[in-house]
Motif scaffolding. Structure first.
Motif, PDB file in Angstrom:
ATOM      1  N   TYR A   1      31.705  31.895  50.358  1.00 19.46           N
ATOM      2  CA  TYR A   1      30.685  32.806  50.873  1.00 19.46           C
ATOM      3  C   TYR A   1      29.276  32.300  50.576  1.00 19.46           C
ATOM      4  N   GLN A   2      28.405  32.563  51.536  1.00 20.70           N
ATOM      5  CA  GLN A   2      26.995  32.277  51.303  1.00 20.70           C
ATOM      6  C   GLN A   2      26.467  33.189  50.190  1.00 20.70           C
ATOM      7  N   ASP A   3      26.867  34.462  50.217  1.00 19.66           N
ATOM      8  CA  ASP A   3      26.496  35.418  49.170  1.00 19.66           C
ATOM      9  C   ASP A   3      27.785  35.961  48.544  1.00 19.66           C
ATOM     10  N   PRO A   4      28.287  35.280  47.525  1.00 17.86           N
ATOM     11  CA  PRO A   4      29.553  35.736  46.921  1.00 17.86           C
ATOM     12  C   PRO A   4      29.444  37.184  46.422  1.00 17.86           C
ATOM     13  N   VAL A   5      30.526  37.930  46.581  1.00 11.34           N
ATOM     14  CA  VAL A   5      30.503  39.367  46.314  1.00 11.34           C
ATOM     15  C   VAL A   5      30.881  39.638  44.858  1.00 11.34           C
ATOM     16  N   ALA A   6      30.078  40.452  44.186  1.00  9.88           N
ATOM     17  CA  ALA A   6      30.361  40.814  42.797  1.00  9.88           C
ATOM     18  C   ALA A   6      31.421  41.909  42.745  1.00  9.88           C
ATOM     19  N   ILE A   7      32.392  41.746  41.849  1.00  9.02           N
ATOM     20  CA  ILE A   7      33.396  42.800  41.645  1.00  9.02           C
ATOM     21  C   ILE A   7      33.383  43.166  40.162  1.00  9.02           C
ATOM     22  N   PRO A   8      32.638  44.214  39.807  1.00  9.94           N
ATOM     23  CA  PRO A   8      32.465  44.565  38.388  1.00  9.94           C
ATOM     24  C   PRO A   8      33.806  44.827  37.700  1.00  9.94           C
ATOM     25  N   GLY A   9      33.905  44.318  36.494  1.00  8.45           N
ATOM     26  CA  GLY A   9      35.096  44.583  35.679  1.00  8.45           C
ATOM     27  C   GLY A   9      36.237  43.618  35.919  1.00  8.45           C
ATOM     28  N   LEU A  10      36.242  42.944  37.056  1.00  6.70           N
ATOM     29  CA  LEU A  10      37.390  42.079  37.379  1.00  6.70           C
ATOM     30  C   LEU A  10      37.128  40.656  36.883  1.00  6.70           C
ATOM     31  N   PRO A  11      37.858  40.201  35.875  1.00  3.93           N
ATOM     32  CA  PRO A  11      37.628  38.842  35.379  1.00  3.93           C
ATOM     33  C   PRO A  11      37.999  37.793  36.435  1.00  3.93           C
ATOM     34  N   VAL A  12      37.250  36.701  36.438  1.00  2.00           N
ATOM     35  CA  VAL A  12      37.478  35.615  37.393  1.00  2.00           C
ATOM     36  C   VAL A  12      38.924  35.138  37.315  1.00  2.00           C
ATOM     37  N   GLY A  13      39.416  34.928  36.080  1.00  2.00           N
ATOM     38  CA  GLY A  13      40.766  34.418  35.906  1.00  2.00           C
ATOM     39  C   GLY A  13      41.824  35.371  36.440  1.00  2.00           C
ATOM     40  N   GLU A  14      41.614  36.659  36.208  1.00  2.00           N
ATOM     41  CA  GLU A  14      42.591  37.658  36.675  1.00  2.00           C
ATOM     42  C   GLU A  14      42.631  37.692  38.191  1.00  2.00           C
ATOM     43  N   MET A  15      41.456  37.599  38.803  1.00  2.00           N
ATOM     44  CA  MET A  15      41.399  37.577  40.274  1.00  2.00           C
ATOM     45  C   MET A  15      42.162  36.363  40.810  1.00  2.00           C
ATOM     46  N   LEU A  16      41.942  35.203  40.175  1.00  2.00           N
ATOM     47  CA  LEU A  16      42.600  33.987  40.650  1.00  2.00           C
ATOM     48  C   LEU A  16      44.105  34.062  40.468  1.00  2.00           C
TER      49      LEU A  16
ATOM     50  N   GLU B   1      33.252  38.758  34.418  1.00  2.00           N
ATOM     51  CA  GLU B   1      33.453  39.537  35.642  1.00  2.00           C
ATOM     52  C   GLU B   1      33.023  38.727  36.870  1.00  2.00           C
ATOM     53  N   LEU B   2      33.815  38.841  37.910  1.00  2.00           N
ATOM     54  CA  LEU B   2      33.618  38.021  39.103  1.00  2.00           C
ATOM     55  C   LEU B   2      32.233  38.233  39.715  1.00  2.00           C
ATOM     56  N   ASN B   3      31.463  37.171  39.703  1.00  2.00           N
ATOM     57  CA  ASN B   3      30.120  37.144  40.318  1.00  2.00           C
ATOM     58  C   ASN B   3      29.154  38.181  39.738  1.00  2.00           C
ATOM     59  N   VAL B   4      29.451  38.655  38.528  1.00  2.00           N
ATOM     60  CA  VAL B   4      28.538  39.605  37.865  1.00  2.00           C
ATOM     61  C   VAL B   4      27.762  38.839  36.791  1.00  2.00           C
ATOM     62  N   ASP B   5      26.463  38.920  36.835  1.00  2.00           N
ATOM     63  CA  ASP B   5      25.585  38.269  35.842  1.00  2.00           C
ATOM     64  C   ASP B   5      25.725  36.748  35.797  1.00  2.00           C
TER      65      ASP B   5
ATOM     66  N   GLU C   1      33.642  44.148  49.210  1.00  2.00           N
ATOM     67  CA  GLU C   1      34.519  43.731  48.113  1.00  2.00           C
ATOM     68  C   GLU C   1      35.939  43.491  48.622  1.00  2.00           C
ATOM     69  N   ILE C   2      36.408  44.421  49.454  1.00  2.00           N
ATOM     70  CA  ILE C   2      37.776  44.290  49.980  1.00  2.00           C
ATOM     71  C   ILE C   2      37.884  43.034  50.837  1.00  2.00           C
ATOM     72  N   ASN C   3      36.918  42.837  51.724  1.00  2.00           N
ATOM     73  CA  ASN C   3      36.964  41.664  52.604  1.00  2.00           C
ATOM     74  C   ASN C   3      36.923  40.361  51.821  1.00  2.00           C
ATOM     75  N   TYR C   4      36.125  40.361  50.778  1.00  2.00           N
ATOM     76  CA  TYR C   4      36.007  39.140  49.960  1.00  2.00           C
ATOM     77  C   TYR C   4      37.376  38.759  49.403  1.00  2.00           C
ATOM     78  N   LEU C   5      38.065  39.739  48.836  1.00  2.00           N
ATOM     79  CA  LEU C   5      39.375  39.442  48.246  1.00  2.00           C
ATOM     80  C   LEU C   5      40.414  39.154  49.327  1.00  2.00           C
ATOM     81  N   ARG C   6      40.265  39.813  50.480  1.00  2.50           N
ATOM     82  CA  ARG C   6      41.211  39.524  51.572  1.00  2.50           C
ATOM     83  C   ARG C   6      41.079  38.071  52.031  1.00  2.50           C
ATOM     84  N   THR C   7      39.859  37.555  52.059  1.00  3.24           N
ATOM     85  CA  THR C   7      39.722  36.158  52.506  1.00  3.24           C
ATOM     86  C   THR C   7      40.348  35.193  51.508  1.00  3.24           C
ATOM     87  N   ARG C   8      40.666  35.688  50.318  1.00  3.21           N
ATOM     88  CA  ARG C   8      41.357  34.830  49.343  1.00  3.21           C
ATOM     89  C   ARG C   8      42.873  34.922  49.491  1.00  3.21           C
TER      90      ARG C   8
END
Lengths: 242, 445
Positions: free
Chosen positions: A86-101, A138-142, B395-402
């Motif tokens: 993404y050009q502007d990556p979306v922040a997801i508060p509370g969700l750790p990068v590793g957990e998302m991956l 947290e994903l894309n937070v701070d 937020e939903i779309n971002y994760l969906r693209t993953r």
């Protein structure tokens, strides 16, 4: 080279405006394709259209790895091996990068072995010169703008797509970081023979990459297709000749 | 003697419960006093609708078929299987200092590891404690923090309490692993009224975990337990709860702690179940520098009215409180966060911060925030933040693209939202909580 992605007569529109007016585009396996154009030309819309992000209405055909994906939602395209940074990556508060991956890799139907996952994550964090504890943050937070772009590349490395569509990946990166990211992308391409679709405005990211083809987009249409030499012309003269 | 008391509540039933437990006279008198209070007090006129709760129809005591045992193998097969399915013995083996398991009105199993017992830690059923060398302590502390006069369900509890645990941690003793009580409610139309009394002496620390669950029946069940915690000077207690009552449950529980100088009380709460909950853990900060932290998540799905929150009273200088509350509402569920921060004139330089966030997962659910501040000290530093939000399409779309489906993306975003709470819990309980969130997210999808 075998064809990986073919888009034909691609249209994208919002409720009151058409943004792409019938774009044809081809990306072969292992190829690096660059999409350039002035601000507002439709570059990001094209990137999102190829990925199938559901913020526009689309028409036209897209085949990827021999499959018709035009009607597939973006998550199915991702599972087939497409990736959009993404050009502007979306922040997801509370969700750790590793957990998302980890969750995402599992969603791709792959088994995650925790130890192996952690080692791989640590290796790529180091490669991208990111803090080793970034996976717990947290994903894309701070994160700074440049770090967020590196996190996009981190996701690419972990998810191992066949086609990475990189939307303005170099914006927000300083000179050294842009050089590093460009090199990491090149190494990934050398390792996997993946294809790259690089959407860029300032072209710094191209320094380590071998560009095979250049598409110039203006007002939602491809105005010109050429080889790497065209980029030099655009650098010197802007888009007036393209 | 029948294994169940008749429905409804009379002095005879109260006497019968007391006789079954061979209680000292003071306790019987306490029960009868509580009953009188209960009968005289009105139902609460605020909060969720309790009109369908017919207390006269609730069985106040259901005795399991066997006395409490200390060897897991001696627990009756069907009860043991229920707890095995809930992972209780596994959790005990994995890293608990002791476990109590209550089935309906009585504990069926209680055990404390010898290393912990050798430290002088006492952990047993409250009934046993009443006849042990700690009987004086039980007498001195029982329902002192939550007197029967407090509210109607505290009075009810005082009259018919049964089961629960008594914990005493001696001075300067650090209990390395958590103690856990698990409450399983199996009898339809019954009430569970366990009492947990914890005294952590000066300079000691303890983590106590409480788990609750019940199968669903078509008639109302009532849980009106009570937790009282005494945190002595420079002691620290963490009390964690993962609660998953079924949708027919009225969960009207009362939890309260008093914290002396330099002491610390931490509440960690995950509330997922019940038809109606009214639950507001409270800390009374009674000594200089005493502190409280509350971290809680409440998830109200279809048919649930969860009225939860926290109360803190600052009675002494330099006391601090931090409240971090998260709530989720889905499928028409109703969440209300209710808090009270009271700072008295004596509590010079007290500090309190409340952060309350709600996430709405659809437009038919409800989320309310009702904070109350009663500040009588000009040097107090009080802050409050609250927001109600929705999961954004971006937020939903971002994760969906993953590669995540829309439902998977939502569930992951919710997990992120609740991470503050799960990271406060030991691994197994964090996993259980995440599993409950996943189940809530899947319901009606």
């Amino acid at each position: 080279m075998s064809k990986l992605l073919i888009a034909k007569n691609l249209h994208a529109s919002t409720a009151d405006k058409e943004l792409l007016h019938g774009i044809d585009l081809r990306i072969d396996k292992g190829e690096t394709v660059v999409v350039v154009g002035p601000n507002g030309a439709g570059k990001s819309t094209l990137a999102r259209s190829l990925m199938g992000v559901s913020d526009f209405d689309y028409s036209g055909s897209i085949s990827f790895a021999g499959k018709d994906v035009a009607k597939l939602p973006c998550e199915e395209r991702a599972k087939l091996g497409m990736f959009l940074s993404y050009q502007d990556p979306v922040a997801i508060p509370g969700l750790p990068v590793g957990e998302m991956l980890r969750s995402t890799i599992e969603a791709h139907g792959k088994k995650v072995r925790l130890r192996e996952f952690k080692l791989t994550l640590a290796k790529y964090l180091e490669k991208l010169d990111l803090n080793p504890f970034s996976g717990e943050r947290e994903l894309n937070v701070d994160f700074s703008g440049g770090e967020k772009k590196k996190l996009e590349i981190l996701q690419m490395l972990m998810l191992r797509p066949q086609l990475a569509i990189l939307d303005e990946i170099d914006s927000g990166l300083d000179v050294d970081a842009a050089r590093l990211v460009s090199r990491v992308i090149r190494e990934y391409q050398d390792e996997t023979n993946c294809s790259l679709a690089i959407v860029t405005h300032n072209m710094r990211i191209l320094q380590s990459l071998n560009v095979d083809r250049v598409y110039v987009i203006r007002d939602g249409l491809i105005s010109c297709v050429g080889d790497v030499g065209m980029l030099e012309d655009i650098r010197k003269h802007g888009f007036k000749n393209a | 003697m029948a294994s169940k008391t008749p429905k409804g509540l009379t002095p005879e039933i109260v006497r019968e419960i007391s006789a079954r437990k061979n209680e000292p006279k003071w306790m019987l008198e306490f029960r009868l006093r509580s009953l009188r209070k209960y009968l005289a007090m009105p139902m609460p006129s605020w909060g969720p609708d309790l009109s369908e709760l017919d207390i006269d129809n609730i069985q106040s005591y259901v005795k399991p078929r066997k006395e409490m045992v200390r060897n897991w193998k001696d627990v009756p097969d069907d009860i043991r299987q229920t707890f095995e399915d809930l992972g209780i013995p596994e959790a005990e083996r994995a890293g608990l200092a002791g476990v109590g398991a209550q089935f309906d009105s009585e504990l069926v199993y209680h055990n404390v590891k010898s290393a912990v017992a050798n430290q002088g830690v006492y952990y047993d059923s409250i009934e046993n404690a009443m006849h042990s060398k700690y009987r004086g302590m039980v007498h001195r502390y029982f329902m002192q923090l939550v007197p029967p006069e407090d509210h109607k369900f505290a009075a009810l509890h005082g009259a018919v309490w049964s089961g629960g645990s008594f914990v005493y941690v001696p001075p300067n003793t650090s209990v390395q692993f958590p103690l856990q009580s698990y409450f399983r409610f199996n009898a339809p139309g019954a009430g569970q009224f366990e009492h947990t009394l914890i005294i952590v002496d000066e300079g000691a620390d303890l983590h106590f975990i409480e788990g609750c669950s019940a199968p669903k029946y078509n008639i109302a069940n009532l849980h009106a337990g009570c937790v009282e915690i005494f945190v002595k000077k420079n002691a620290s207690v963490k009390y964690s709860t993962v609660e998953n009552w079924s949708k027919n449950m009225y969960n009207l529980n009362t939890k309260r702690a008093i914290v002396e100088a330099g002491g610390k009380m931490e509440w960690v709460t995950g509330s997922f179940g019940s038809h109606v909950s009214m639950l507001y853990p409270m800390a009374i900060l009674n000594g200089v520098g005493a502190s409280m932290e509350y971290t809680g998540v409440t998830f109200a799905g279809e048919g649930k009215d969860l009225d939860t929150g926290v109360k803190v009273v600052h009675l002494a200088p330099r006391t601090t409180s931090y409240i971090n509350a998260k709530s989720l509402a889905k499928d028409g569920g109703k969440n209300t966060f209710r808090s009270l921060v009271k700072v008295t004139g004596r509590a010079k330089n007290a500090k309190s911060f409340t952060d309350c966030q709600s996430l709405m997962l659809d437009s038919k659910s409800t989320s309310n925030t009702v904070p109350k501040f009663d500040i009588s000290c000009s040097s107090a530093d009080i802050a409050h933040e609250a927001n109600v939000g929705k999961i954004s399409e971006r937020e939903i779309n971002y994760l969906r693209t993953r590669g995540l489906s829309e439902d998977e993306a939502r569930a992951l975003i919710v997990r992120g939202f609740t991470n503050d709470v799960s990271k406060e819990l030991p691994f197994e309980y964090a996993a259980e909580m995440n599993n409950l969130i996943r189940l809530e997210m899947q319901e009606n999808m």
